[in-house]
Every structure is written in structure tokens, then in C-alpha cells.
Scaffold this active site. Sequence first.
Site, PDB file in Angstrom:
ATOM      1  N   ALA A   1       7.058  -4.514  -4.425  1.00 56.45           N
ATOM      2  CA  ALA A   1       7.612  -5.565  -5.014  1.00 56.45           C
ATOM      3  C   ALA A   1       6.881  -5.639  -6.678  1.00 56.45           C
ATOM      4  O   ALA A   1       5.706  -5.664  -6.646  1.00 56.45           O
ATOM      5  CB  ALA A   1       7.103  -6.659  -4.247  1.00 56.45           C
TER       6      ALA A   1
ATOM      7  N   HIS B   1      22.005  12.205  24.805  1.00 59.09           N
ATOM      8  CA  HIS B   1      22.619  11.978  23.500  1.00 59.09           C
ATOM      9  C   HIS B   1      23.911  11.177  23.383  1.00 59.09           C
ATOM     10  O   HIS B   1      24.654  10.928  24.406  1.00 59.09           O
ATOM     11  CB  HIS B   1      22.892  13.428  22.824  1.00 59.09           C
ATOM     12  CG  HIS B   1      21.922  14.223  22.674  1.00 59.09           C
ATOM     13  ND1 HIS B   1      21.475  15.583  21.863  1.00 59.09           N
ATOM     14  CD2 HIS B   1      20.227  13.844  22.576  1.00 59.09           C
ATOM     15  CE1 HIS B   1      20.421  15.950  21.925  1.00 59.09           C
ATOM     16  NE2 HIS B   1      19.792  14.881  22.400  1.00 59.09           N
TER      17      HIS B   1
ATOM     18  N   CYS C   1      24.947  19.686  24.111  1.00 53.17           N
ATOM     19  CA  CYS C   1      26.194  18.765  24.269  1.00 53.17           C
ATOM     20  C   CYS C   1      27.267  19.433  23.791  1.00 53.17           C
ATOM     21  O   CYS C   1      28.528  19.016  24.429  1.00 53.17           O
ATOM     22  CB  CYS C   1      25.857  17.492  23.369  1.00 53.17           C
ATOM     23  SG  CYS C   1      24.569  16.588  23.768  1.00 53.17           S
TER      24      CYS C   1
ATOM     25  N   ARG D   1       8.584  -9.223  11.721  1.00 49.73           N
ATOM     26  CA  ARG D   1       8.459 -10.771  12.199  1.00 49.73           C
ATOM     27  C   ARG D   1       9.776 -11.472  11.863  1.00 49.73           C
ATOM     28  O   ARG D   1      10.162 -12.286  12.624  1.00 49.73           O
ATOM     29  CB  ARG D   1       7.522 -11.557  11.518  1.00 49.73           C
ATOM     30  CG  ARG D   1       6.041 -10.874  12.063  1.00 49.73           C
ATOM     31  CD  ARG D   1       4.844 -11.846  11.701  1.00 49.73           C
ATOM     32  NE  ARG D   1       4.719 -11.845  10.129  1.00 49.73           N
ATOM     33  CZ  ARG D   1       4.301 -10.870   9.358  1.00 49.73           C
ATOM     34  NH1 ARG D   1       3.850  -9.722   9.778  1.00 49.73           N
ATOM     35  NH2 ARG D   1       4.133 -11.233   7.990  1.00 49.73           N
TER      36      ARG D   1
ATOM     37  N   ASP E   1      -4.764  -8.926   0.718  1.00 50.30           N
ATOM     38  CA  ASP E   1      -3.859  -9.385   1.178  1.00 50.30           C
ATOM     39  C   ASP E   1      -3.876  -9.833   2.613  1.00 50.30           C
ATOM     40  O   ASP E   1      -3.036 -10.667   3.284  1.00 50.30           O
ATOM     41  CB  ASP E   1      -2.415  -8.729   1.064  1.00 50.30           C
ATOM     42  CG  ASP E   1      -2.187  -8.278  -0.487  1.00 50.30           C
ATOM     43  OD1 ASP E   1      -2.663  -9.078  -1.315  1.00 50.30           O
ATOM     44  OD2 ASP E   1      -1.354  -7.567  -0.706  1.00 50.30           O
TER      45      ASP E   1
ATOM     46  N   THR F   1      -5.690  -3.321  -0.320  1.00 51.51           N
ATOM     47  CA  THR F   1      -4.502  -4.196  -0.064  1.00 51.51           C
ATOM     48  C   THR F   1      -4.638  -4.897   1.294  1.00 51.51           C
ATOM     49  O   THR F   1      -4.571  -6.190   1.536  1.00 51.51           O
ATOM     50  CB  THR F   1      -3.293  -3.535   0.055  1.00 51.51           C
ATOM     51  OG1 THR F   1      -2.778  -2.850  -1.253  1.00 51.51           O
ATOM     52  CG2 THR F   1      -2.084  -4.044   0.611  1.00 51.51           C
TER      53      THR F   1
ATOM     54  N   CYS G   1      24.816  18.925  19.471  1.00 44.26           N
ATOM     55  CA  CYS G   1      24.117  20.185  19.443  1.00 44.26           C
ATOM     56  C   CYS G   1      24.384  21.318  20.401  1.00 44.26           C
ATOM     57  O   CYS G   1      25.192  21.122  21.145  1.00 44.26           O
ATOM     58  CB  CYS G   1      22.829  19.567  19.882  1.00 44.26           C
ATOM     59  SG  CYS G   1      22.636  19.045  21.580  1.00 44.26           S
TER      60      CYS G   1
ATOM     61  N   GLU H   1      27.071  11.436  22.370  1.00 44.08           N
ATOM     62  CA  GLU H   1      28.413  11.691  23.153  1.00 44.08           C
ATOM     63  C   GLU H   1      28.374  11.872  24.582  1.00 44.08           C
ATOM     64  O   GLU H   1      29.216  11.762  25.226  1.00 44.08           O
ATOM     65  CB  GLU H   1      28.778  13.191  22.425  1.00 44.08           C
ATOM     66  CG  GLU H   1      27.726  14.276  22.505  1.00 44.08           C
ATOM     67  CD  GLU H   1      26.553  14.429  21.353  1.00 44.08           C
ATOM     68  OE1 GLU H   1      25.821  13.271  21.228  1.00 44.08           O
ATOM     69  OE2 GLU H   1      26.564  15.374  20.627  1.00 44.08           O
TER      70      GLU H   1
ATOM     71  N   GLU I   1       3.049   0.946   1.796  1.00 49.19           N
ATOM     72  CA  GLU I   1       3.147  -0.360   1.452  1.00 49.19           C
ATOM     73  C   GLU I   1       2.269  -0.795   0.217  1.00 49.19           C
ATOM     74  O   GLU I   1       2.074  -1.925   0.178  1.00 49.19           O
ATOM     75  CB  GLU I   1       3.235  -1.229   2.340  1.00 49.19           C
ATOM     76  CG  GLU I   1       4.437  -1.301   3.370  1.00 49.19           C
ATOM     77  CD  GLU I   1       5.016  -2.552   4.072  1.00 49.19           C
ATOM     78  OE1 GLU I   1       4.626  -3.845   3.307  1.00 49.19           O
ATOM     79  OE2 GLU I   1       5.190  -2.591   5.176  1.00 49.19           O
TER      80      GLU I   1
HETATM   81  N1  LIG Z   1       3.547  -5.772  -5.043  1.00 48.31           N
HETATM   82  C1  LIG Z   1       3.335  -4.985  -3.940  1.00 48.31           C
HETATM   83  O1  LIG Z   1       4.379  -4.371  -3.449  1.00 48.31           O
HETATM   84  C2  LIG Z   1       1.988  -4.775  -3.515  1.00 48.31           C
HETATM   85  C3  LIG Z   1       1.880  -4.034  -2.303  1.00 48.31           C
HETATM   86  C4  LIG Z   1       0.539  -3.891  -1.849  1.00 48.31           C
HETATM   87  C5  LIG Z   1      -0.723  -4.172  -2.540  1.00 48.31           C
HETATM   88  N2  LIG Z   1      -0.452  -4.837  -3.653  1.00 48.31           N
HETATM   89  C6  LIG Z   1      -1.482  -5.451  -4.372  1.00 48.31           C
HETATM   90  O2  LIG Z   1      -2.205  -4.317  -5.114  1.00 48.31           O
HETATM   91  C7  LIG Z   1      -3.532  -4.509  -4.986  1.00 48.31           C
HETATM   92  C8  LIG Z   1      -4.306  -3.425  -4.358  1.00 48.31           C
HETATM   93  O3  LIG Z   1      -4.086  -2.226  -4.973  1.00 48.31           O
HETATM   94  P1  LIG Z   1      -5.162  -1.165  -5.310  1.00 48.31           P
HETATM   95  O4  LIG Z   1      -4.666  -0.026  -6.135  1.00 48.31           O
HETATM   96  O5  LIG Z   1      -6.181  -1.958  -5.841  1.00 48.31           O
HETATM   97  O6  LIG Z   1      -5.656  -0.675  -3.925  1.00 48.31           O
HETATM   98  P2  LIG Z   1      -5.142   0.011  -2.754  1.00 48.31           P
HETATM   99  O7  LIG Z   1      -4.230   1.158  -3.045  1.00 48.31           O
HETATM  100  O8  LIG Z   1      -4.701  -0.893  -1.637  1.00 48.31           O
HETATM  101  O9  LIG Z   1      -6.245   0.591  -1.926  1.00 48.31           O
HETATM  102  C9  LIG Z   1      -7.407   1.381  -2.700  1.00 48.31           C
HETATM  103  C10 LIG Z   1      -8.407   2.080  -2.019  1.00 48.31           C
HETATM  104  O10 LIG Z   1      -7.958   3.001  -0.693  1.00 48.31           O
HETATM  105  C11 LIG Z   1      -8.489   4.043  -0.459  1.00 48.31           C
HETATM  106  N3  LIG Z   1      -7.678   4.995  -1.113  1.00 48.31           N
HETATM  107  C12 LIG Z   1      -6.618   4.889  -1.915  1.00 48.31           C
HETATM  108  N4  LIG Z   1      -6.106   6.370  -2.159  1.00 48.31           N
HETATM  109  C13 LIG Z   1      -6.720   7.080  -1.199  1.00 48.31           C
HETATM  110  C14 LIG Z   1      -6.866   8.393  -1.506  1.00 48.31           C
HETATM  111  N5  LIG Z   1      -6.096   9.359  -2.018  1.00 48.31           N
HETATM  112  N6  LIG Z   1      -7.806   8.932  -0.640  1.00 48.31           N
HETATM  113  C15 LIG Z   1      -8.923   8.183   0.041  1.00 48.31           C
HETATM  114  N7  LIG Z   1      -8.641   6.934  -0.105  1.00 48.31           N
HETATM  115  C16 LIG Z   1      -7.961   6.416  -0.645  1.00 48.31           C
HETATM  116  C17 LIG Z   1      -9.896   3.800  -1.276  1.00 48.31           C
HETATM  117  O11 LIG Z   1     -10.771   3.141  -0.632  1.00 48.31           O
HETATM  118  P3  LIG Z   1     -12.257   3.631  -0.393  1.00 48.31           P
HETATM  119  O12 LIG Z   1     -12.468   4.069  -1.697  1.00 48.31           O
HETATM  120  O13 LIG Z   1     -12.987   2.588   0.271  1.00 48.31           O
HETATM  121  O14 LIG Z   1     -12.136   4.786   0.598  1.00 48.31           O
HETATM  122  C18 LIG Z   1      -9.489   3.059  -2.384  1.00 48.31           C
HETATM  123  O15 LIG Z   1     -10.307   2.327  -3.229  1.00 48.31           O
HETATM  124  C19 LIG Z   1      -3.892  -5.849  -4.253  1.00 48.31           C
HETATM  125  O16 LIG Z   1      -4.058  -6.727  -5.453  1.00 48.31           O
HETATM  126  C20 LIG Z   1      -2.455  -6.005  -3.523  1.00 48.31           C
HETATM  127  O17 LIG Z   1      -2.353  -7.534  -3.889  1.00 48.31           O
HETATM  128  C21 LIG Z   1       0.865  -5.155  -4.035  1.00 48.31           C
END
Ligand SMILES: NC(=O)c1ccc[n+]([C@@H]2O[C@H](COP(=O)([O-])OP(=O)(O)OC[C@H]3O[C@@H](n4cnc5c(N)ncnc54)[C@H](OP(=O)(O)O)[C@@H]3O)[C@@H](O)[C@H]2O)c1
Length: 379
Positions: free
Chosen positions: A159, A55, A89, A212, A205, A201, A80, A57, A301
Site C-alpha cells: 500500500a 478431482h 481422470c 478477518r 505495525d 514491520t 489428468c 471432474e 507483505e
Molecule cells: N505500506 C505497506 O504496504 C507496508 C507494508 C509493510 C510495512 N510497511 C512499513 O514499512 C516499514 C518497515 O520496513 P523496513 O524496510 O524498515 O523493514 P522490514 O522489511 O519490515 O524489516 C527489515 C528487517 O527484516 C530483516 N530482513 C529483511 N530482509 C532480510 C534479508 N534479506 N535477510 C535477512 N534479514 C532480513 C532484517 O532484520 P534483522 O537485521 O534484525 O535480521 C531487517 O532489518 C514500517 O514503517 C512499516 O510500517 C508498510
Amino acid sequence: MSKNTTDTYWMKKALSLAMKGTGTVSPNPRVGCVIVNRFNEIIGTGFHQAYGGPHAEIIAIRSLKEAADGATMYLTLEPCTIHGKTPACAPVVCDLGLSRAVIGSIDPNPQVAGRGVQMLKDSGVDVTMGVGTKEANWLIRSFKKFITTGLPYVTVKVAQSLDGGIASSTGVSKWISSEESRKEVHALRGEVDAVLVGKQTALIDNPQLTVRELKGRNPLRFVFDRNLTLPHYLHIFTDSEHSKTIVCCAPSMKNSEKAKELAKLGVRVLPVPIDKKGNFKIIEFLGILSDQFFVSHLLVEGGGAVVSAFAQAACIDEFQLFVAPFLFGAPKSMATLPVALSPDEASKYSIVEHKKSGADLHIIAVKTDSGKEFSERMF
Ligand SMILES: NC(=O)c1ccc[n+]([C@@H]2O[C@H](COP(=O)([O-])OP(=O)(O)OC[C@H]3O[C@@H](n4cnc5c(N)ncnc54)[C@H](OP(=O)(O)O)[C@@H]3O)[C@@H](O)[C@H]2O)c1
């Protein structure tokens, strides 16, 4: 310098030392220590460097340039009193002959919880609390949740545009946030044990989900894909970190041909219990993360469906929101499923930080019951 200014100065040093344990000590807490002699000169420093290792300390004591009798120890977390992976410690600290100890946080581990401070007081050390406490609490927020509930601390990163869009109406989200904000996200990834995205996603994406923009340890990468339909050309399956990718599937897919194909690629498949609607049980999933993968901090994310599932299960501890100054119109929003029928019923969060990040506004909000532990941090 007054005693207060001196204490703040040295505690700040101890806190920045603690930060050096980011990514290497989890699920243990990040802790830093500075020992200062009666002439206000630094005579020893240390930080907790590795899970299971000595730890902060103890490392500081081993680094001492002179005897510590009459010295002051600045320690971000109380010592601790239990023998875990290393001996307790507090007895070692008590034997140093310190005149003072300035302690940032009380250890949330119920087996310690103030006993370290009491042991110091009982051995005649003058203990000061309350210096850098909010910063010290912030450093150990995931440890606190993990040690008190057995579940990981969940941060959601989003975002979004001014009108709440996480992607355009055509699904495009690269890049909503500024370069500076994306660098912050990379730092966050270096801080957590695991990241999670939904299938859409991963598909749209094709993210790498690695650190990175700065130095840091890459987290485990979980993806929700109930039926294992994601194509194998994605970065998460082909890059040098593919052994850190874990695909969460329905239990019925566990021994499927698709699961075997992923195993051949060196990618793990994790069956997750499902509810009556076929959705993953989020609390059970979090339990699996901590029990099987020692994840104490998860970064979700996106996208919207995954964030919604966590919101509905009331499992979001913190939001890291990057608001970019433009409008999408008809946007896809962060939470697409109903969570509360009125503001009164909604889960409450407190904003603990807000700052400019390039062109964006970066907002950090935590569950209101823990908001006062960290708000208005000094450093
Ligand atoms: N701006 C940002 O910060 C940000 C971040 C991430 C993504 N995005 C955007 O968000 C969009 C995607 O979002 P989205 O809502 O369409 O999809 P998503 O959350 O990325 O994916 C949805 C899929 O994930 C699985 N899933 C989600 N929750 C679940 C649960 N509780 N249990 C089991 N499976 C689950 C399912 O796939 P299955 O049905 O095949 O099992 C569902 O169809 C994209 O356009 C991406 O570019 C933006």
C-alpha cells in the site's frame, strides 16, 4: 443462445466453482467442472475441494443426475492422465460418452501437458479450447510456478501513497489504504499458503496477518528476524494462530536460548542459509518453503527491506499495489536497495488489472513473460 455464449456461460460457472477450492487444495490447482446435457440443462457439478481428494471432474461425475452420453463437460483444467494421489481422470471422462468437452487451461504439469486433451480427442470427444482460458490460467498461476520450478509463486502486496511512500518519515503506515483495499488484502491472505514480513514491520505495525474481513483459511506467517530479537508480546506470538508463526533466523541462532524460548511459546524457528553479507539467500528460502512447508504461493507483505531482497533476487512474480491518493513527502519507499541501473535493465512487469478500490487504485502487475496469459480477463 449461440454456442459461444453458452460455452462462456457454463465456463464462467465452472470457474466460480473452482474458486471454492481457494485455500484448501494448494499446492494442487483450483479446478471446477460443470456437465450439461444436450438440452443445455445442468446435470452435474464439482470442484476440487481438498489436497489429495478427488478431482473436480470425478466429483461432477459422481453428482450426475442422469447418464452423460451426448453431454458437454466444462472443465477449467484439462483432465489428468497420471495416477497421483488419485487415479488418472482422463480415462474416466473418456468412458462417459460425452459429445463435447470445453477445456479452460492445459495442465502445466509436464507429465500431463496436453495429454488429457489428446486422450479425449482420441476417444472421439469434440474438444473446444480457448473459452475462459485467461481466467483459468489466473486460477492456477501458483500451481504452474510450483509444478514447473519447484518454487512458490511470489506476490508482493504494497500500500503506498501517490509519491511512493509505504510509511511516513516516522514509520507510520496504518492505514495508507482504504477499508475496501484492506478487505482485498484479507482475501489475498485467504488465497495464499504463507505470508512474510520483515522484523521492522512486525515490530512497528504489530500485524496479525490473519484473514478477518471475510471467511478464509489463515496462512502460515513467516517473519525475517536473523537474531531472534522480536519481543514476545507481538500478536504473531500470542494469538490463537501462534503455532502458524515461523521465525526465520541465521543458522547460528538455531540452538540459541532465544530459539528455545520461542519453542516454549509454541512458535517454530527456521534457520535460513545466509550469504556473505549475512542476508538470507532468498531462492534457498523459497526452496525451503516448498520442500518443507508445501507453500506454492507466498504473499510478501513488506516492509521495504524484505521487498528489496526479493526484488534483488528477481523473485517477484506479481505485485498487488494499492495506491492511495495522498502525499507523504520524504517517504520510505517499497524497494530501498538498487535493483536496476536503467529502465532497460529493470525487470519488466505487465499490468493485468487496474480498478478503483474505495479511494485507492488497485493495480495488479505480473512478470511480462506471463502477462499475456491473464490480461484482459472477461470475468
Ligand atoms: N505500506 C505497506 O504496504 C507496508 C507494508 C509493510 C510495512 N510497511 C512499513 O514499512 C516499514 C518497515 O520496513 P523496513 O524496510 O524498515 O523493514 P522490514 O522489511 O519490515 O524489516 C527489515 C528487517 O527484516 C530483516 N530482513 C529483511 N530482509 C532480510 C534479508 N534479506 N535477510 C535477512 N534479514 C532480513 C532484517 O532484520 P534483522 O537485521 O534484525 O535480521 C531487517 O532489518 C514500517 O514503517 C512499516 O510500517 C508498510
